[in-house]
Design an enzyme around this catalytic site. Structure first.
Site, PDB file in Angstrom:
ATOM      1  CG  HIS A   1     -15.575 -12.413  -2.801  1.00  0.00           C
ATOM      2  ND1 HIS A   1     -15.119 -11.452  -3.653  1.00  0.00           N
ATOM      3  CD2 HIS A   1     -14.492 -12.728  -2.028  1.00  0.00           C
ATOM      4  CE1 HIS A   1     -13.844 -11.200  -3.428  1.00  0.00           C
ATOM      5  NE2 HIS A   1     -13.436 -11.972  -2.452  1.00  0.00           N
TER       6      HIS A   1
ATOM      7  CG  HIS B   1     -12.182 -15.182   4.957  1.00  0.00           C
ATOM      8  ND1 HIS B   1     -13.456 -15.314   4.448  1.00  0.00           N
ATOM      9  CD2 HIS B   1     -11.352 -15.372   3.905  1.00  0.00           C
ATOM     10  CE1 HIS B   1     -13.403 -15.568   3.154  1.00  0.00           C
ATOM     11  NE2 HIS B   1     -12.133 -15.615   2.800  1.00  0.00           N
TER      12      HIS B   1
END
Length: 726
Positions: free
Chosen positions: A90, A44
């Site tokens: 998300h 990420h």
């Protein structure tokens, strides 16, 4: 504590990476240092599997002020005005805890924008859910929509556009992508690069808690049957505090106090401090006992890895601390000097006058692993569609079935939960191809849109990547905006799987090709890998967020018809491509074959010609033709306006199904006044644009010669039925 292989793997690192860490440090890391490497080296934050491919994307242009590498991209829209924007995922948090996952996704992307000195003016989203019949889908949909609306509405930023899609590929891994757009002055853009020695490093905003610890690492791994246990890694948002933080930061930005500023997003205090120091080629020293905590006995490990929301890190000019603190005190926010910049090139972490961790900054940033993972190209067979051999279906029945499908039903149930008009600059809200936001107190505007195309990308990633850029381009053109730049959120499965890595690489090839040809650069973005559960991965789902400029806004061009008895023109040639079409999927359950190819020359020429017509005030309404084909676009225009159509079939027509449901690209429908028809036709011919005059608008009925006649009231009812009964 002795660092075992099990502890290493629980931190999302493999044993080769752990060996590399020991070589860099020339010793074993302690638990705090291991946690920091875990945060900075995960997928990420480090983009370790995607970086070599992302470098191929076009990121520069006359309109680009700042491309990828900062909190958000920045483009020039003239008159000293700049637009700042970015989209991020998300996904994992929203599946585990849909309300807070979606809400903090919105909060995080807003901070990326106002960190750059821009006041946010619009929010968008792209949300994907599983099969509507799946037992989790309804609660996930309700939670995510409530979270997006709750955060955006409370902070007072309009949520103006988006998309909601359903497919079984997302049953165990939904996608929640949030985009924010802000407005700033070109000479007041703020960056995250640290400068100067012994400068104050200031923590501002909310206090630090234990929520979100290992959030970035969790987002860099597949789910399994124990995913519910990861709820503690989901952050908790407070939009009212974010509003205070935004206003305090924007107030401080009015003078020359700030050297650099960075929000504490994924990996919290770790990523913000490392990124600032790395960009400035400096070291940074933090006194962690000074970090404002809302929970007792928090350890340095917890402080550094917490992803508590509504926090920022600022490096200030000498002597500016007192005045800056006064601003944050006024807004009732914490303001604490927790460290300083140094010449050591290290991240030095102290707690109670003891050094608890010391790591070279470049080890966390520049020396993070980069993988050139193996990948293979997708082999896709053509599916020769023989409509005559398929079970016969009437055009009317096919239209009704598609319009009543959740993916094509009216989604006002969702958009009505979002405040689209707050701030009073929304000139055109969701429902058209793109939303239009007026630049405050000016007569110019920007258009914004988000799009995805998982089915095309799954079938043939190269074409899918090209198509989704072109669809976003068409959406901006359709409202009269000149497309300027895009942001992307690339949602894929496990990159360690060579087939999935191939989907990623080929999608990026298509995105690159389309962006280069259309002069539509990528200025920001996000990669989300490991979207899968128990080895079952999602379909490749790149999401494109585009921004275009309307230099002079009089009245926005929408896709709702304006008058009866107007001419309807289809711009671009219809060949009747049905492979990978909505018709084959929804009516015949056929999901094989090639998506339509893109002729980029036609795409560009047709789009630029439409823009000329709109700028000459020769177009009443405009809509691009995409999924579902011409008939779905016409139906959307009719339903939105309560004005019908009367279509005559072209003489060249050999098959109505192919013609009306084919998904050929580079096409638009435009509504033209009778008095302007000859002018429009001349411009189209002069620009070598193929077009067909297919009929007129009329009152009450949606009608195609010899094929169907249905009232607009019935179409509206059909289109609204699914959400009303969900």
């Amino acid at each position: 504590m002795k660092i075992t292989n099990e502890i290493v793997q629980k931190h999302g690192l493999n044993l080769d990476e752990f060996s590399k860490i020991k070589k860099i440090l020339k010793r074993d890391p302690n638990l705090l240092e291991l946690g920091i490497f875990s945060a900075m080296w995960n997928e990420h934050c480090s983009y370790k599997s995607s970086r070599i491919h992302l470098k191929k994307l076009p990121t520069k242009g006359r309109q680009v002020i700042q491309g990828p590498g900062e909190n958000a991209g920045v483009i020039d829209i003239g008159d000293d005005d700049a637009i700042v924007f970015k989209i991020e995922s998300h996904n994992h948090p929203s599946y585990i805890e849909p309300y807070q996952g979606a809400a903090t996704g919105v909060g995080g992307i807003l901070r990326d924008v106002f960190t750059m000195g821009a006041r946010p003016i619009a929010l968008l989203n792209s949300i994907h859910f599983g099969d509507p019949k799946h037992p989790k889908t309804k609660s996930l949909l309700n939670g995510v929509v409530s979270g997006i609306g709750g955060y955006g509405n409370c902070i007072g930023i309009p949520t103006v556009a988006g998309e909601t899609k359903f497919d079984e590929t997302y049953n165990e891994n939904i996608l929640v992508n949030a985009m924010a757009v802000g407005h700033a002055k070109k000479n007041k853009i703020f960056y995250s690069k640290a400068k100067g020695l012994n400068k104050s490093v200031v923590y501002v905003g909310s206090k630090t808690g234990r929520d979100g610890i290992h959030g970035a690492s969790m987002a860099s791994a597949e789910f399994d049957e124990n995913s519910e246990e990861k709820k503690p890694t989901v952050q908790v948002g407070d939009p009212f505090t974010e509003k205070l933080l935004m206003e305090a930061c924007l107030e401080l930005m009015k003078d020359k106090s700030i050297i650099s500023i960075q929000d504490m997003g994924a990996a919290g205090l770790t990523s913000s401090s490392v990124e600032m120091a790395s960009k400035g080629l400096l070291g940074i020293e933090l006194d962690l006992e000074k970090v404002p905590c809302r929970e007792e006995n928090m350890t340095p490990y917890e402080m550094m890895l917490s992803e508590s929301q509504e926090r920022m890190l600022i490096i200030l000019e000498d002597g500016k601390e007192k005045a800056a603190k006064k601003i944050f005190d006024k807004w009732d926010l914490d303001f604490v000097v927790i460290g300083k910049t140094t010449d050591t090139s290290n991240l030095t972490l102290k707690f109670n006058n003891k050094i608890e961790g010391e790591i070279p900054i470049d080890a966390l940033a520049l020396k993070a692993p980069i993988y050139d993972r193996k990948w293979i190209r997708k082999k896709t067979q053509r599916y020769k569609v023989n409509v005559k051999k398929l079970k016969k279906i009437k055009i009317e029945d096919a239209l009704i079935k598609i319009l009543s499908n959740p993916n094509h039903s009216n989604k006002s149930w969702i958009t009505n939960q979002y405040d689209q008009m707050v701030m009073c600059d929304t000139a055109q809200k969701s429902g058209s191809d793109a939303a239009v936001i007026r630049i405050h107190n000016k007569d110019k505007a920007i258009a914004v849109s988000v799009d995805s195309s998982a089915n095309y990308c799954n079938a043939f990633p190269l074409y899918g990547g090209k198509q989704i850029v072109c669809e976003n381009w068409r959406n901006l053109i359709s409202v009269g905006a000149k497309p300027l730049a895009i942001t992307n959120c690339l949602n894929f499965g496990n990159p360690e799987n060579k087939e999935i890595m191939g989907e990623f690489a080929e999608c990026l090839e298509g995105i690159k090709e389309a962006c280069e040809f259309l002069d539509f650069p990528v200025v920001s973005g996000n990669v989300s890998f490991y979207n899968g559960t128990n080895k079952k991965n999602i379909s490749p789902t790149p999401v494109i967020g585009g921004v275009g400029l309307i230099k002079k806004l009089s009245k926005p061009i929408g896709h709702n018809f304006i008058h009866n008895n107007s001419n309807l023109l289809v711009i671009g040639k219809t060949f009747g491509h049905l492979e990978q079409s909505v018709l084959l999927r929804e009516i015949y359950s056929i999901n094989t074959g090639m998506p339509p190819d893109i002729n980029l020359s036609n795409e560009k020429n047709n789009g630029e010609c439409i823009l000329k017509l709109i700028n000459k005030n020769l177009v009443l309404s405009s809509h691009d033709i995409s999924t579902g084909g011409m008939i779905i676009s016409l139906a959307e225009m009719s339903i939105g306006s309560n004005i019908g159509i009367k279509i005559h079939k072209p003489k060249r027509l050999t098959n109505s199904i192919n013609y009306f449901f084919g998904e050929d690209q580079a096409r638009y429908i435009i509504e033209v006044n009778n008095k302007d028809l000859s002018k429009v036709e001349k411009i189209l011919k002069d620009n070598n644009v193929f077009y067909e005059n297919i009929g007129i608008t009329q009152s009450d009925f949606f009608e195609i010669e010899d094929e169907l006649k249905i009232s607009i009231k019935d179409l509206y009812k059909i289109n609204n039925e699914w959400y009303n009964n969900f």
